[in-house]
Design a protein around this motif. Structure first.
Motif, PDB file in Angstrom:
ATOM      1  N   HIS A 147       9.167 -51.399 -61.632  1.00 27.48           N
ATOM      2  CA  HIS A 147       9.393 -52.654 -61.022  1.00 27.48           C
ATOM      3  C   HIS A 147       8.304 -53.599 -60.526  1.00 27.48           C
ATOM      4  O   HIS A 147       8.648 -54.747 -60.318  1.00 27.48           O
ATOM      5  CB  HIS A 147      10.539 -52.277 -59.864  1.00 27.48           C
ATOM      6  CG  HIS A 147      10.048 -51.641 -58.980  1.00 27.48           C
ATOM      7  ND1 HIS A 147       9.863 -50.249 -58.735  1.00 27.48           N
ATOM      8  CD2 HIS A 147       9.964 -52.224 -57.784  1.00 27.48           C
ATOM      9  CE1 HIS A 147       9.429 -50.020 -57.597  1.00 27.48           C
ATOM     10  NE2 HIS A 147       9.506 -51.242 -56.770  1.00 27.48           N
TER      11      HIS A 147
ATOM     12  N   ARG B   6       8.615 -51.832 -49.001  1.00 25.50           N
ATOM     13  CA  ARG B   6       9.905 -51.816 -48.599  1.00 25.50           C
ATOM     14  C   ARG B   6      10.432 -50.436 -49.232  1.00 25.50           C
ATOM     15  O   ARG B   6      11.264 -49.652 -48.375  1.00 25.50           O
ATOM     16  CB  ARG B   6      10.658 -52.742 -48.979  1.00 25.50           C
ATOM     17  CG  ARG B   6      12.218 -52.847 -48.733  1.00 25.50           C
ATOM     18  CD  ARG B   6      13.123 -53.944 -49.138  1.00 25.50           C
ATOM     19  NE  ARG B   6      14.456 -53.779 -48.785  1.00 25.50           N
ATOM     20  CZ  ARG B   6      15.496 -54.541 -49.024  1.00 25.50           C
ATOM     21  NH1 ARG B   6      14.972 -55.939 -49.626  1.00 25.50           N
ATOM     22  NH2 ARG B   6      16.666 -54.537 -48.698  1.00 25.50           N
ATOM     23  N   ASN B   7       9.922 -50.014 -50.425  1.00 23.19           N
ATOM     24  CA  ASN B   7      10.161 -48.977 -51.040  1.00 23.19           C
ATOM     25  C   ASN B   7       9.384 -47.733 -50.447  1.00 23.19           C
ATOM     26  O   ASN B   7       9.994 -46.531 -50.448  1.00 23.19           O
ATOM     27  CB  ASN B   7       9.842 -48.991 -52.473  1.00 23.19           C
ATOM     28  CG  ASN B   7      10.972 -49.914 -53.361  1.00 23.19           C
ATOM     29  OD1 ASN B   7      11.918 -49.374 -53.629  1.00 23.19           O
ATOM     30  ND2 ASN B   7      10.615 -51.054 -53.475  1.00 23.19           N
TER      31      ASN B   7
ATOM     32  N   ASP C 152      16.663 -47.007 -46.861  1.00 21.58           N
ATOM     33  CA  ASP C 152      16.519 -46.575 -48.249  1.00 21.58           C
ATOM     34  C   ASP C 152      18.004 -46.396 -48.918  1.00 21.58           C
ATOM     35  O   ASP C 152      18.206 -44.991 -48.671  1.00 21.58           O
ATOM     36  CB  ASP C 152      15.598 -45.521 -48.585  1.00 21.58           C
ATOM     37  CG  ASP C 152      15.417 -45.215 -49.968  1.00 21.58           C
ATOM     38  OD1 ASP C 152      15.952 -45.895 -50.804  1.00 21.58           O
ATOM     39  OD2 ASP C 152      14.248 -44.749 -50.299  1.00 21.58           O
TER      40      ASP C 152
ATOM     41  N   HIS D 125       8.604 -55.408 -52.457  1.00 21.99           N
ATOM     42  CA  HIS D 125       8.730 -54.212 -53.232  1.00 21.99           C
ATOM     43  C   HIS D 125       8.107 -52.901 -52.967  1.00 21.99           C
ATOM     44  O   HIS D 125       8.470 -51.941 -53.289  1.00 21.99           O
ATOM     45  CB  HIS D 125       8.461 -54.646 -54.920  1.00 21.99           C
ATOM     46  CG  HIS D 125       9.152 -55.734 -55.145  1.00 21.99           C
ATOM     47  ND1 HIS D 125      10.254 -55.561 -55.757  1.00 21.99           N
ATOM     48  CD2 HIS D 125       8.975 -57.137 -55.476  1.00 21.99           C
ATOM     49  CE1 HIS D 125      10.943 -57.026 -56.270  1.00 21.99           C
ATOM     50  NE2 HIS D 125       9.981 -57.861 -55.935  1.00 21.99           N
TER      51      HIS D 125
ATOM     52  N   ARG E  64      18.879 -45.193 -51.667  1.00 15.25           N
ATOM     53  CA  ARG E  64      18.836 -44.011 -52.628  1.00 15.25           C
ATOM     54  C   ARG E  64      18.925 -42.868 -51.935  1.00 15.25           C
ATOM     55  O   ARG E  64      19.482 -41.809 -52.765  1.00 15.25           O
ATOM     56  CB  ARG E  64      17.480 -44.147 -53.335  1.00 15.25           C
ATOM     57  CG  ARG E  64      17.080 -45.543 -54.136  1.00 15.25           C
ATOM     58  CD  ARG E  64      15.806 -45.443 -54.689  1.00 15.25           C
ATOM     59  NE  ARG E  64      14.942 -45.504 -53.589  1.00 15.25           N
ATOM     60  CZ  ARG E  64      13.677 -45.490 -53.757  1.00 15.25           C
ATOM     61  NH1 ARG E  64      13.124 -45.632 -54.988  1.00 15.25           N
ATOM     62  NH2 ARG E  64      12.773 -45.638 -52.805  1.00 15.25           N
TER      63      ARG E  64
ATOM     64  N   GLN F  40       4.594 -48.117 -59.920  1.00 15.33           N
ATOM     65  CA  GLN F  40       5.780 -48.124 -60.540  1.00 15.33           C
ATOM     66  C   GLN F  40       6.116 -49.455 -61.381  1.00 15.33           C
ATOM     67  O   GLN F  40       5.730 -50.554 -61.254  1.00 15.33           O
ATOM     68  CB  GLN F  40       7.116 -47.728 -59.543  1.00 15.33           C
ATOM     69  CG  GLN F  40       6.995 -46.576 -58.808  1.00 15.33           C
ATOM     70  CD  GLN F  40       8.015 -46.114 -57.652  1.00 15.33           C
ATOM     71  OE1 GLN F  40       8.909 -47.334 -57.483  1.00 15.33           O
ATOM     72  NE2 GLN F  40       7.892 -45.142 -57.326  1.00 15.33           N
TER      73      GLN F  40
ATOM     74  N   VAL G  62       4.251 -46.261 -55.150  1.00 17.23           N
ATOM     75  CA  VAL G  62       5.117 -47.428 -55.528  1.00 17.23           C
ATOM     76  C   VAL G  62       4.383 -48.399 -56.178  1.00 17.23           C
ATOM     77  O   VAL G  62       4.946 -49.044 -57.331  1.00 17.23           O
ATOM     78  CB  VAL G  62       5.713 -48.195 -54.124  1.00 17.23           C
ATOM     79  CG1 VAL G  62       6.763 -49.074 -54.466  1.00 17.23           C
ATOM     80  CG2 VAL G  62       6.569 -47.261 -53.432  1.00 17.23           C
TER      81      VAL G  62
END
Length: 319
Positions: A211, A232-233, A307, A229, A309, A209, A206
């Protein structure tokens, strides 16, 4: 409504799987050599009438299908039968030994979550020497089976240093925590290494990435970037591993309890298997399978909440 349908579908699947598992568990004991009657006789010869009486008492003379239906009907009502070895209700045996096992697993789980997440976090964020040290440490932890860790910890901290008792559970919460410290560490060591590795890998992925780079370029504080960020991801992957960790704890507790003579469900399962105590082995096995499936169900239900997603239900194949 989609989440409710997903939850109900998973519950139905769990009930069907548990039904199939109950058939396998009940039938597996009958495939093993030996029988309960020989244990009850303790090597003594017995007349055919005595053998028939023993088989009739424990319904061993009935057809397999009849025995299974009878047992399943009793289990649904919370009656696991009567122990052949201890000559008492299996439910009472489980009630006496279950608290020790649950406390041991809870202590080990706390250690795994606290140490595993912390080490993984530090390794991903700090990097450098700290990351290298953590990788070496977790490699050692992963390469140490629970029963080996139990022997090493018992020999060093109990036998040589006398810091902890060699076995037992003690009376009262304080003594129980003291007695179960070494077993909990032995049970948690391998899983700490595994969770640390998974947490580190997920967070490192992560961190690279876009973001995260954008958040940093906007001047967001480093600790906020990591917490909001990055971690959490990565939590979805960590949560999935958490389900595997709890399931592993349920299995490996048998070895650790035997090494430390904890007197919990795990040790009872080992002794009951040796003595062909059908009702006790079947009850413990079914409970462990039910707990394993419950943990997986909770992970499946929590994953979409952690999540968004993650889609509910079966994943669609890419075109």
């Amino acid at each position: 409504m989609s989440f409710l349908r997903f939850a109900l579908r998973r519950l139905a699947e769990m009930a069907a799987t548990l039904f199939g598992a109950s058939f396998v568990i009940f039938g597996a004991m009958y495939l093993a050599p030996g029988n309960p009657a020989s244990f009850l006789l303790a090597g003594r010869s017995a007349s055919p009438e005595a053998l028939r009486a023993i088989n009739a008492q424990y319904h061993l003379d009935e057809p397999f299908a009849v025995q299974y239906v009878r047992w399943l009907g009793q289990v649904v009502q919370g009656d696991f039968g009567r122990s052949i070895t201890y000559r008492t209700d299996v439910s009472r045996l489980l009630a006496d030994r279950l608290p020790s096992t649950l406390l041991l697993i809870s202590m080990a789980l706390v250690l795994v979550l606290a140490a595993g997440l912390l080490l993984g976090w530090i390794g991903a964020v700090r990097g450098g020497a700290a990351d290298s040290t953590i990788l070496v440490t977790t490699t050692f932890a992963i390469g140490t089976p629970s029963f080996v860790a139990a022997v090493l910890l018992q020999g060093l901290f109990a036998v040589k240093l006398h810091w902890f008792p060699t076995g037992g559970t003690g009376e009262g919460l304080g003594p129980m925590l003291w007695h179960l410290t070494l077993p909990a560490v032995a049970l948690a060591l391998y899983l700490i290494g595994m969770l640390a590795r998974v947490t580190r890998a997920a967070m490192v992925e992560v961190l690279g990435q876009e973001h995260v780079t954008v958040a940093r370029s906007r001047g967001v504080a480093a600790h906020l970037v990591v917490r909001r960020h990055v971690f959490r991801n990565a939590l979805g992957t960590v949560l999935t591993t958490g389900g595997l960790i709890v399931s592993t704890l349920l299995v490996t507790t048998v070895l650790v309890e035997s090494a430390f003579s904890v007197g919990g469900i795990g040790q009872l399962l080992e002794l009951s298997t040796t003595t062909k105590d059908f009702p006790t082995v079947q009850a413990i096995s079914l409970i462990m399978v039910a707990l394993f499936m419950t943990v997986n169900l909770l992970v499946d239900l929590l994953h979409p909440l952690v999540d968004p997603r993650v889609a509910l239900g079966p994943r669609k194949q890419a075109a």
